[in-house]
Write a protein that holds these residues in place. Structure first.
Motif, PDB file in Angstrom:
ATOM      1  N   PHE A   8      -8.102  70.328  46.610  1.00  0.00           N
ATOM      2  CA  PHE A   8      -7.439  70.906  47.639  1.00  0.00           C
ATOM      3  C   PHE A   8      -6.855  72.460  47.316  1.00  0.00           C
ATOM      4  CE2 PHE A   8      -6.650  66.414  48.261  1.00  0.00           C
ATOM      5  CZ  PHE A   8      -6.372  66.139  49.579  1.00  0.00           C
ATOM      6  N   GLU A   9      -6.122  72.970  48.290  1.00  0.00           N
ATOM      7  CA  GLU A   9      -5.770  74.343  48.321  1.00  0.00           C
ATOM      8  C   GLU A   9      -4.209  74.175  48.079  1.00  0.00           C
ATOM      9  OE1 GLU A   9      -5.432  78.648  50.416  1.00  0.00           O
ATOM     10  OE2 GLU A   9      -7.009  77.216  51.021  1.00  0.00           O
ATOM     11  N   TRP A  10      -3.568  74.837  47.323  1.00  0.00           N
ATOM     12  CA  TRP A  10      -2.250  74.915  47.105  1.00  0.00           C
ATOM     13  C   TRP A  10      -1.511  76.122  47.055  1.00  0.00           C
ATOM     14  CZ3 TRP A  10      -0.447  69.841  46.262  1.00  0.00           C
ATOM     15  CH2 TRP A  10      -1.217  68.876  46.009  1.00  0.00           C
ATOM     16  N   ARG A  11      -0.295  76.172  47.652  1.00  0.00           N
ATOM     17  CA  ARG A  11       0.320  77.433  47.802  1.00  0.00           C
ATOM     18  C   ARG A  11       1.717  77.323  47.220  1.00  0.00           C
ATOM     19  NH1 ARG A  11      -3.633  81.408  48.060  1.00  0.00           N
ATOM     20  NH2 ARG A  11      -4.914  80.868  49.743  1.00  0.00           N
ATOM     21  N   GLY A  12       2.085  78.066  46.437  1.00  0.00           N
ATOM     22  CA  GLY A  12       3.466  77.801  45.946  1.00  0.00           C
ATOM     23  C   GLY A  12       3.854  76.564  45.071  1.00  0.00           C
ATOM     24  N   GLY A  13       3.111  76.419  44.103  1.00  0.00           N
ATOM     25  CA  GLY A  13       3.283  75.075  43.117  1.00  0.00           C
ATOM     26  C   GLY A  13       2.897  73.844  43.948  1.00  0.00           C
ATOM     27  N   VAL A  16      -1.563  72.870  50.980  1.00  0.00           N
ATOM     28  CA  VAL A  16      -2.189  73.624  52.340  1.00  0.00           C
ATOM     29  C   VAL A  16      -3.355  72.717  53.135  1.00  0.00           C
ATOM     30  CG1 VAL A  16      -3.102  75.597  53.182  1.00  0.00           C
ATOM     31  CG2 VAL A  16      -1.440  75.658  51.315  1.00  0.00           C
ATOM     32  N   ARG A  17      -4.198  72.564  52.472  1.00  0.00           N
ATOM     33  CA  ARG A  17      -5.651  71.725  53.094  1.00  0.00           C
ATOM     34  C   ARG A  17      -6.416  71.391  51.959  1.00  0.00           C
ATOM     35  NH1 ARG A  17     -10.345  75.065  53.340  1.00  0.00           N
ATOM     36  NH2 ARG A  17      -9.611  77.425  52.653  1.00  0.00           N
ATOM     37  N   PHE A  18      -7.392  70.638  52.564  1.00  0.00           N
ATOM     38  CA  PHE A  18      -8.448  69.844  51.788  1.00  0.00           C
ATOM     39  C   PHE A  18      -9.677  70.981  51.708  1.00  0.00           C
ATOM     40  CE2 PHE A  18     -12.339  67.347  51.458  1.00  0.00           C
ATOM     41  CZ  PHE A  18     -11.931  66.665  50.092  1.00  0.00           C
ATOM     42  N   ASN A  19      -9.998  71.609  50.614  1.00  0.00           N
ATOM     43  CA  ASN A  19     -11.030  72.543  50.470  1.00  0.00           C
ATOM     44  C   ASN A  19     -12.301  72.065  49.826  1.00  0.00           C
ATOM     45  OD1 ASN A  19     -10.145  72.623  47.938  1.00  0.00           O
ATOM     46  ND2 ASN A  19      -9.535  74.776  47.834  1.00  0.00           N
ATOM     47  N   TRP A  20     -12.510  70.935  49.622  1.00  0.00           N
ATOM     48  CA  TRP A  20     -13.619  70.252  48.903  1.00  0.00           C
ATOM     49  C   TRP A  20     -14.000  71.085  47.421  1.00  0.00           C
ATOM     50  CZ3 TRP A  20     -16.220  66.362  51.091  1.00  0.00           C
ATOM     51  CH2 TRP A  20     -16.162  66.034  52.457  1.00  0.00           C
ATOM     52  N   ASN A  79     -12.360  75.309  44.741  1.00  0.00           N
ATOM     53  CA  ASN A  79     -11.807  75.556  43.522  1.00  0.00           C
ATOM     54  C   ASN A  79     -12.741  75.613  42.478  1.00  0.00           C
ATOM     55  OD1 ASN A  79      -9.260  75.688  44.651  1.00  0.00           O
ATOM     56  ND2 ASN A  79      -8.901  73.363  44.369  1.00  0.00           N
ATOM     57  N   PHE A  80     -13.967  74.880  42.355  1.00  0.00           N
ATOM     58  CA  PHE A  80     -14.845  74.849  41.510  1.00  0.00           C
ATOM     59  C   PHE A  80     -15.793  76.179  41.596  1.00  0.00           C
ATOM     60  CE2 PHE A  80     -13.631  70.571  41.762  1.00  0.00           C
ATOM     61  CZ  PHE A  80     -13.665  69.936  40.447  1.00  0.00           C
ATOM     62  N   VAL A  81     -16.144  76.320  42.891  1.00  0.00           N
ATOM     63  CA  VAL A  81     -16.854  77.519  43.184  1.00  0.00           C
ATOM     64  C   VAL A  81     -16.051  78.924  42.787  1.00  0.00           C
ATOM     65  CG1 VAL A  81     -17.845  79.113  44.998  1.00  0.00           C
ATOM     66  CG2 VAL A  81     -17.910  76.668  45.053  1.00  0.00           C
ATOM     67  N   THR A  82     -14.639  79.147  42.855  1.00  0.00           N
ATOM     68  CA  THR A  82     -13.743  79.977  42.525  1.00  0.00           C
ATOM     69  C   THR A  82     -14.089  80.205  40.756  1.00  0.00           C
ATOM     70  OG1 THR A  82     -12.305  79.710  44.039  1.00  0.00           O
ATOM     71  CG2 THR A  82     -11.703  80.934  42.064  1.00  0.00           C
ATOM     72  N   GLY A 136      -4.724  74.204  41.957  1.00  0.00           N
ATOM     73  CA  GLY A 136      -5.971  73.677  42.471  1.00  0.00           C
ATOM     74  C   GLY A 136      -6.843  74.376  41.540  1.00  0.00           C
ATOM     75  N   VAL A 137      -7.075  75.567  41.092  1.00  0.00           N
ATOM     76  CA  VAL A 137      -8.147  76.051  40.226  1.00  0.00           C
ATOM     77  C   VAL A 137      -7.865  75.677  38.535  1.00  0.00           C
ATOM     78  CG1 VAL A 137      -8.980  78.324  39.108  1.00  0.00           C
ATOM     79  CG2 VAL A 137      -8.259  78.162  41.486  1.00  0.00           C
ATOM     80  N   SER A 138      -6.777  75.430  38.188  1.00  0.00           N
ATOM     81  CA  SER A 138      -6.500  74.800  37.028  1.00  0.00           C
ATOM     82  C   SER A 138      -6.960  73.347  36.692  1.00  0.00           C
ATOM     83  CB  SER A 138      -5.277  74.985  36.484  1.00  0.00           C
ATOM     84  OG  SER A 138      -4.355  74.518  37.286  1.00  0.00           O
TER      85      SER A 138
END
Length: 312
Positions: free
Chosen positions: A47-52, A56-60, A63-66, A280-282
């Motif tokens: 998922f994509e997270w904003r502010g802790g 926000v949304r499911f992004n498949w 985060n791994f691509v990032t 999400g990235v961590s």
């Protein structure tokens, strides 16, 4: 006689509900402490997270691509991974060699070996964070006793800033880690040596085998399962190490990232990066680390089992 056989058969068939009741408390604890956090990290990574915790949304797998396409991850993650590999390699070689050597020497001491086993195992009873801070004081270039002792015996050229130089920080980290955990392989190897029948070595001695040949062709092959166990546990511990590198280099892995490892990188991304999607990235990084450790442990266990089958 028939009654005795019948009673024995009844004892062997424990009710499934009894077995489940014995297993359930341990499973609940295991699920709460390990399974739930791992499942949560996997979920967060998708998922994509904003502010802790603001979802926000499911992004498949974005985060791994990032992790593999954006800075600073494409620079810091390979460096941290290589440091983990270096810690594993150095710890594995030293623990399997020095640990086995100490275990063999202690095995020859008889009852006195209990005292030395306690002395060797004492350091790993202390928190790695405490050990790290203590060694930071011992290796201090200004008031540390290590450099003072080197200067006292005329080895001033060796009195360097051990944890302040990128060239020496990681080797010191490996040596301190081995110093703390060496007692564990010593105990395992000692128990394995005690389980080997002395008749095998005596028979080889009668056949004219020297001490080294007896160890190489009789003792060492029988230690294969224990060597494999130590290697797998060393791999798991080295890949997930956090407290000792954090005590030495902090969240930045100083000096110049020389003590940075994947767990420290995870901590930095999660709590200090300030990134909008840090959660999400961590979590993606934690998931990758878990999958790598799990895969490496399974492959190592398979290789060890193959070696054991060759011996049988």
């Amino acid at each position: 006689m028939a009654k005795t056989t019948k009673n024995a058969a009844n004892v062997q068939r424990a009710p499934a509900i009894v077995v489940a009741l014995f297993i359930l408390p341990a499973f609940v604890l295991f699920a709460a402490v390990l399974l739930y956090p791992m499942a949560s990290a996997l979920g967060y990574s998708l998922f994509e997270w904003r502010g802790g915790t603001n979802l926000v949304r499911f992004n498949w797998f974005d985060n791994f691509v990032t992790l593999f396409t954006e800075q600073p991850y494409i620079e810091q993650m390979p460096r941290a991974f290589l440091h983990n590999v270096a810690i594993f390699a150095g710890t594995l070689v030293l623990q399997n060699s020095v640990g086995l050597f100490l275990a063999v020497q202690l095995h020859r001491l008889g009852p006195v070996r209990r005292l030395f086993q306690v002395l060797y195992t004492t350091p790993y009873l202390v928190s790695p964070l405490v050990v790290g801070y203590l060694w930071t004081l011992l290796l201090s270039p200004t008031f540390g006793p290590v450099n003072a002792a080197l200067e006292a015996v005329g080895l001033d050229w060796l009195a360097v800033s051990w944890l302040g130089e990128p060239a020496t920080a990681l080797p010191v980290l490996i040596l301190v880690s081995v110093w703390q955990w060496i007692g564990f392989p010593v105990l395992l190897y000692g128990a394995a040596l005690g389980a080997i029948p002395p008749e095998l070595s005596d028979a080889a001695s009668v056949d004219g085998a020297s001490g080294w040949r007896r160890f190489r062709h009789v003792t060492l092959p029988l230690l294969t399962p224990v060597i494999g166990t130590v290697s797998i546990l060393t791999f798991i511990g080295s890949m997930e190490t956090f407290t000792l590198p954090y005590a030495f280099g902090g969240a930045t892995g100083s000096p110049a990232g020389a003590t940075d490892v994947l767990s420290v990188l995870f901590f930095r991304v999660s709590f200090q990066s300030g990134a909008s999607n840090a959660l999400g990235v961590s979590s993606a990084l934690a998931t990758l680390l878990f999958l790598f450790i799990l895969g490496g442990a399974l492959l190592g266990r398979r290789a060890i089992r193959a070696q054991e089958e060759k011996l049988s």
